[in-house]
Design an enzyme around this catalytic site. Sequence first.
Site, PDB file in Angstrom:
ATOM      1  N   ALA A 156      -3.863   5.085  -3.654  1.00 18.83           N
ATOM      2  CA  ALA A 156      -4.939   5.782  -2.760  1.00 18.83           C
ATOM      3  C   ALA A 156      -5.960   6.611  -3.714  1.00 18.83           C
ATOM      4  O   ALA A 156      -5.362   7.744  -4.350  1.00 18.83           O
ATOM      5  CB  ALA A 156      -4.260   6.481  -1.614  1.00 18.83           C
ATOM      6  N   ALA A 179     -20.629  -7.229  -6.069  1.00 13.20           N
ATOM      7  CA  ALA A 179     -20.902  -6.149  -4.814  1.00 13.20           C
ATOM      8  C   ALA A 179     -21.036  -7.007  -3.341  1.00 13.20           C
ATOM      9  O   ALA A 179     -21.656  -8.014  -3.550  1.00 13.20           O
ATOM     10  CB  ALA A 179     -21.969  -5.426  -5.123  1.00 13.20           C
ATOM     11  N   LYS A 188       0.749  -1.087   0.143  1.00 20.12           N
ATOM     12  CA  LYS A 188       0.035   0.027  -0.098  1.00 20.12           C
ATOM     13  C   LYS A 188       0.967   1.200  -0.180  1.00 20.12           C
ATOM     14  O   LYS A 188       1.482   1.330   0.714  1.00 20.12           O
ATOM     15  CB  LYS A 188      -0.818  -0.121   1.272  1.00 20.12           C
ATOM     16  CG  LYS A 188      -1.772   1.102   1.389  1.00 20.12           C
ATOM     17  CD  LYS A 188      -3.042   1.024   0.119  1.00 20.12           C
ATOM     18  CE  LYS A 188      -3.785   2.227   0.522  1.00 20.12           C
ATOM     19  NZ  LYS A 188      -5.045   1.958  -0.556  1.00 20.12           N
TER      20      LYS A 188
END
Length: 238
Positions: free
Chosen positions: A111, A201, A37
Amino acid sequence: MPVLVITGTGTEVGKTVTTAAVAAAALAAGRSVAVLKAAQTGVGPDERGDADEVARLAGPVTAGEIARFPEPLAPGTAARRAGMAPVHPPEVAERAAKLATEHDLVLVEGAGGLLVRFDAAGGTLADVAQLLGAPVLVVAQAGLGTLNTTELTARELRRRGLESAGVVIGSWPAEPDLPTRCNVADLPEVAAAPLLGAVPAGAGALPPAEFRTAAAGWLAPRLDGTWDAEAFRIREAP
């Protein structure tokens, strides 16, 4: 494809869950995986970040992050407001390159979108991809508005000479409306890149064992999956 950079067309498009699905499919194919990340925002020192969530869903990956900032803002803004050192693209690229010497696949998750700023100099995830010479996987929303944001992202990739690995729909609804179903055919055209998957979803709420079993079925063979884009297009065509 030792390093794959994963960006979204915006926030809350399913980027982290898609990253987890890509990691899970690669692990199932027998590949070692690291997830990095670039900048985690909106998370306290002892809270779980996106890389931790990928590991929870996908399984035994090497999970890491460059820095985290407490407020849920763009990384550059969050770093400035917290009085903390920002993340710079060369830091991210250096860490990813090192991980690539130790793993079969490194997933670098950004991000928000491609041009969200990391630092005061305007460094972005696009700069990270350029430094690494890595392809970029674009995670797009399913419904109305996605064609514009996807094409803008794709145009910026081409402007910078970056390779688009393709597009994954990050959250495919159980009951898609007309614009959503039309987007299945239109997304590859505006992106000038293949549609490589559709993550259902709510997939992130599945128990990890179920997530890992199902992940390959949401992704195309290029991402170690079994998902068939043409069959999906025909099934969902309005």
